[in-house]
Write a protein that holds these residues in place. Structure first.
Motif, short mmCIF file in Angstrom:
data_model
loop_
_atom_site.label_atom_id
_atom_site.label_comp_id
_atom_site.label_asym_id
_atom_site.label_seq_id
_atom_site.Cartn_x
_atom_site.Cartn_y
_atom_site.Cartn_z
N VAL A 48 -52.41 39.74 -13.02
CA VAL A 48 -53.21 40.33 -11.95
C VAL A 48 -52.35 40.60 -10.72
O VAL A 48 -52.34 41.70 -10.19
CB VAL A 48 -54.38 39.41 -11.56
CG1 VAL A 48 -55.15 39.98 -10.36
CG2 VAL A 48 -55.32 39.21 -12.74
N TYR A 62 -49.15 44.14 -8.07
CA TYR A 62 -50.47 43.99 -8.66
C TYR A 62 -50.58 44.85 -9.91
O TYR A 62 -49.90 45.87 -10.05
CB TYR A 62 -51.55 44.45 -7.67
CG TYR A 62 -51.53 43.75 -6.33
CD1 TYR A 62 -50.77 44.25 -5.28
CD2 TYR A 62 -52.28 42.60 -6.11
CE1 TYR A 62 -50.74 43.61 -4.05
CE2 TYR A 62 -52.25 41.96 -4.87
CZ TYR A 62 -51.48 42.48 -3.85
OH TYR A 62 -51.47 41.84 -2.63
N SER A 65 -55.21 48.15 -11.80
CA SER A 65 -56.68 48.14 -11.68
C SER A 65 -57.17 47.37 -10.46
O SER A 65 -58.34 47.51 -10.09
CB SER A 65 -57.30 47.54 -12.94
OG SER A 65 -56.86 46.22 -13.14
N VAL A 66 -56.32 46.57 -9.82
CA VAL A 66 -56.77 45.81 -8.64
C VAL A 66 -56.08 46.25 -7.35
O VAL A 66 -56.40 45.74 -6.28
CB VAL A 66 -56.59 44.29 -8.83
CG1 VAL A 66 -57.21 43.83 -10.15
CG2 VAL A 66 -55.13 43.88 -8.75
N LYS A 67 -55.15 47.17 -7.46
CA LYS A 67 -54.44 47.62 -6.26
C LYS A 67 -55.42 48.21 -5.25
O LYS A 67 -56.30 48.99 -5.61
CB LYS A 67 -53.37 48.66 -6.64
CG LYS A 67 -52.15 48.05 -7.29
CD LYS A 67 -51.09 49.10 -7.62
CE LYS A 67 -49.86 48.46 -8.23
NZ LYS A 67 -48.83 49.45 -8.62
N ARG A 69 -57.65 46.53 -3.75
CA ARG A 69 -58.85 45.68 -3.70
C ARG A 69 -58.50 44.20 -3.58
O ARG A 69 -59.22 43.45 -2.92
CB ARG A 69 -59.70 45.89 -4.95
CG ARG A 69 -60.15 47.31 -5.17
CD ARG A 69 -61.17 47.40 -6.30
NE ARG A 69 -60.62 47.02 -7.59
CZ ARG A 69 -61.11 46.04 -8.35
NH1 ARG A 69 -62.15 45.33 -7.94
NH2 ARG A 69 -60.55 45.77 -9.53
N PHE A 70 -57.43 43.78 -4.22
CA PHE A 70 -57.02 42.37 -4.21
C PHE A 70 -55.78 42.21 -3.35
O PHE A 70 -54.93 43.10 -3.29
CB PHE A 70 -56.70 41.89 -5.62
CG PHE A 70 -57.88 41.77 -6.55
CD1 PHE A 70 -59.13 42.27 -6.22
CD2 PHE A 70 -57.73 41.13 -7.77
CE1 PHE A 70 -60.20 42.16 -7.07
CE2 PHE A 70 -58.80 40.99 -8.65
CZ PHE A 70 -60.03 41.52 -8.30
N MET A 85 -60.15 38.78 -3.13
CA MET A 85 -60.67 39.81 -4.03
C MET A 85 -61.84 40.51 -3.34
O MET A 85 -62.87 39.88 -3.08
CB MET A 85 -61.12 39.18 -5.34
CG MET A 85 -60.04 38.37 -6.03
SD MET A 85 -60.52 37.80 -7.67
CE MET A 85 -61.87 36.71 -7.26
N LEU A 88 -65.33 43.80 -5.67
CA LEU A 88 -65.33 43.34 -7.05
C LEU A 88 -66.16 44.26 -7.93
O LEU A 88 -67.22 44.76 -7.52
CB LEU A 88 -65.81 41.91 -7.13
CG LEU A 88 -64.75 40.88 -6.73
CD1 LEU A 88 -65.38 39.56 -6.34
CD2 LEU A 88 -63.75 40.69 -7.85
N ASP A 92 -64.13 43.04 -13.52
CA ASP A 92 -63.28 41.97 -13.01
C ASP A 92 -63.62 40.55 -13.52
O ASP A 92 -62.78 39.66 -13.39
CB ASP A 92 -63.32 41.94 -11.48
CG ASP A 92 -62.65 43.15 -10.85
OD1 ASP A 92 -63.17 43.64 -9.83
OD2 ASP A 92 -61.63 43.61 -11.39
N TYR A 96 -59.90 33.05 -13.89
CA TYR A 96 -58.69 33.35 -13.16
C TYR A 96 -57.81 32.11 -13.09
O TYR A 96 -58.28 31.02 -12.73
CB TYR A 96 -59.02 33.85 -11.76
CG TYR A 96 -59.48 35.30 -11.75
CD1 TYR A 96 -60.70 35.67 -12.30
CD2 TYR A 96 -58.67 36.30 -11.21
CE1 TYR A 96 -61.11 36.99 -12.30
CE2 TYR A 96 -59.07 37.63 -11.20
CZ TYR A 96 -60.30 37.96 -11.76
OH TYR A 96 -60.69 39.29 -11.75
#
Length: 128
Positions: A48, A62, A65-67, A69-70, A85, A88, A92, A96
Protein backbone atom coordinates in the motif's frame (compact mmCIF):
# COMPACT_ATOMS: atom_id res chain seq x y z
CA UNK A 1 11.90 -8.56 21.28
CA UNK A 2 10.62 -6.42 18.42
CA UNK A 3 6.89 -5.89 18.31
CA UNK A 4 4.64 -3.91 15.98
CA UNK A 5 1.11 -3.11 17.09
CA UNK A 6 -1.45 -1.59 14.73
CA UNK A 7 -4.52 0.33 15.77
CA UNK A 8 -7.12 2.62 14.25
CA UNK A 9 -9.08 0.28 12.02
CA UNK A 10 -12.85 0.21 12.03
CA UNK A 11 -15.98 0.68 10.00
CA UNK A 12 -16.43 3.83 7.96
CA UNK A 13 -18.76 4.93 5.22
CA UNK A 14 -17.48 5.30 1.69
CA UNK A 15 -15.81 8.67 1.38
CA UNK A 16 -14.85 8.69 5.03
CA UNK A 17 -11.48 8.66 6.73
CA UNK A 18 -9.48 6.54 9.13
CA UNK A 19 -6.02 6.94 10.60
CA UNK A 20 -4.01 3.83 11.29
CA UNK A 21 -1.11 3.76 13.71
CA UNK A 22 1.68 1.25 14.11
CA UNK A 23 3.69 1.43 17.31
CA UNK A 24 7.05 -0.30 17.41
CA UNK A 25 8.72 -1.53 20.55
CA UNK A 26 12.08 -3.13 21.13
CA UNK A 27 13.87 -1.31 18.34
CA UNK A 28 14.15 2.12 16.81
CA UNK A 29 12.56 2.59 13.40
CA UNK A 30 14.51 5.70 12.40
CA UNK A 31 16.55 4.18 9.56
CA UNK A 32 14.35 1.24 8.76
CA UNK A 33 12.05 0.84 5.80
CA UNK A 34 8.49 0.80 7.08
CA UNK A 35 5.45 -0.07 5.07
CA UNK A 36 1.74 -0.58 5.08
CA UNK A 37 0.28 -3.59 3.33
CA UNK A 38 -3.24 -4.97 3.11
CA UNK A 39 -4.80 -8.32 2.56
CA UNK A 40 -8.37 -8.90 1.49
CA UNK A 41 -10.04 -12.31 1.85
CA UNK A 42 -8.77 -14.76 -0.75
CA UNK A 43 -6.08 -12.39 -1.97
CA UNK A 44 -2.38 -12.05 -1.41
CA UNK A 45 -0.92 -9.38 0.82
CA UNK A 46 -0.35 -6.30 -1.30
CA UNK A 47 1.80 -3.22 -0.92
CA UNK A 48 0.00 0.00 0.00
CA UNK A 49 2.62 2.54 1.06
CA UNK A 50 6.24 2.76 2.09
CA UNK A 51 8.31 5.17 4.14
CA UNK A 52 11.86 4.20 3.33
CA UNK A 53 15.32 5.59 2.69
CA UNK A 54 16.97 5.89 -0.70
CA UNK A 55 20.49 6.40 0.50
CA UNK A 56 20.12 9.21 3.03
CA UNK A 57 16.99 10.62 1.39
CA UNK A 58 13.59 9.86 2.84
CA UNK A 59 11.46 8.18 0.23
CA UNK A 60 7.71 7.71 0.16
CA UNK A 61 5.64 5.85 -2.40
CA UNK A 62 2.17 4.40 -2.78
CA UNK A 63 0.36 1.86 -4.84
CA UNK A 64 -1.41 3.70 -7.67
CA UNK A 65 -4.89 2.95 -6.36
CA UNK A 66 -4.35 4.98 -3.16
CA UNK A 67 -2.27 7.87 -4.47
CA UNK A 68 -3.87 11.18 -3.58
CA UNK A 69 -6.06 9.54 -0.91
CA UNK A 70 -3.65 7.92 1.58
CA UNK A 71 -0.73 9.55 3.37
CA UNK A 72 2.02 7.64 5.13
CA UNK A 73 4.08 9.33 7.82
CA UNK A 74 6.27 8.43 10.73
CA UNK A 75 7.28 9.86 14.09
CA UNK A 76 10.67 8.34 14.77
CA UNK A 77 10.81 9.72 18.31
CA UNK A 78 7.57 7.90 19.11
CA UNK A 79 8.59 4.88 17.02
CA UNK A 80 5.23 5.11 15.31
CA UNK A 81 4.16 4.78 11.69
CA UNK A 82 0.87 6.24 10.50
CA UNK A 83 -1.43 5.84 7.54
CA UNK A 84 -4.04 8.55 7.00
CA UNK A 85 -6.72 7.15 4.73
CA UNK A 86 -9.14 9.62 3.17
CA UNK A 87 -11.87 9.18 0.57
CA UNK A 88 -12.15 5.50 1.39
CA UNK A 89 -13.67 3.39 -1.33
CA UNK A 90 -15.54 0.07 -1.40
CA UNK A 91 -12.39 -1.57 -2.81
CA UNK A 92 -10.24 -0.54 0.18
CA UNK A 93 -11.55 -2.95 2.85
CA UNK A 94 -8.92 -5.41 4.07
CA UNK A 95 -6.80 -6.26 7.04
CA UNK A 96 -4.07 -3.64 7.09
CA UNK A 97 -0.63 -4.62 8.33
CA UNK A 98 2.43 -2.58 9.06
CA UNK A 99 5.79 -4.10 8.41
CA UNK A 100 9.40 -3.29 9.11
CA UNK A 101 12.38 -4.15 6.96
CA UNK A 102 15.32 -3.87 9.32
CA UNK A 103 17.80 -4.79 6.58
CA UNK A 104 16.56 -2.13 4.17
CA UNK A 105 18.65 0.74 5.51
CA UNK A 106 19.35 2.98 2.51
CA UNK A 107 17.19 1.06 0.08
CA UNK A 108 13.53 0.96 -0.82
CA UNK A 109 11.45 -2.19 -0.79
CA UNK A 110 7.81 -2.81 -1.51
CA UNK A 111 8.06 -6.58 -1.37
CA UNK A 112 6.37 -8.27 1.58
CA UNK A 113 9.14 -10.89 1.62
CA UNK A 114 11.68 -8.22 2.58
CA UNK A 115 9.75 -7.24 5.69
CA UNK A 116 10.68 -9.42 8.64
CA UNK A 117 8.51 -7.89 11.35
CA UNK A 118 4.75 -7.57 11.12
CA UNK A 119 1.95 -6.37 13.30
CA UNK A 120 -1.16 -8.39 13.98
CA UNK A 121 -3.23 -6.38 11.52
CA UNK A 122 -6.21 -4.08 11.88
CA UNK A 123 -9.46 -4.52 10.01
CA UNK A 124 -10.75 -1.73 7.78
CA UNK A 125 -14.34 -1.99 6.59
CA UNK A 126 -16.01 0.44 4.22
CA UNK A 127 -19.78 0.55 4.02
CA UNK A 128 -21.52 1.92 0.95
Amino acid sequence: QVQLVESGGGVVQAGGSLRLSCAASGRTITWSAMGWFRQAPGKEREFVATSSWRGATHYIDYVDSVKGRFTISRDNAKRTLYLQMDSLRPEDPAVYYCGACWDCTGRVSMRPDDFSSWGQGTQVTVSS
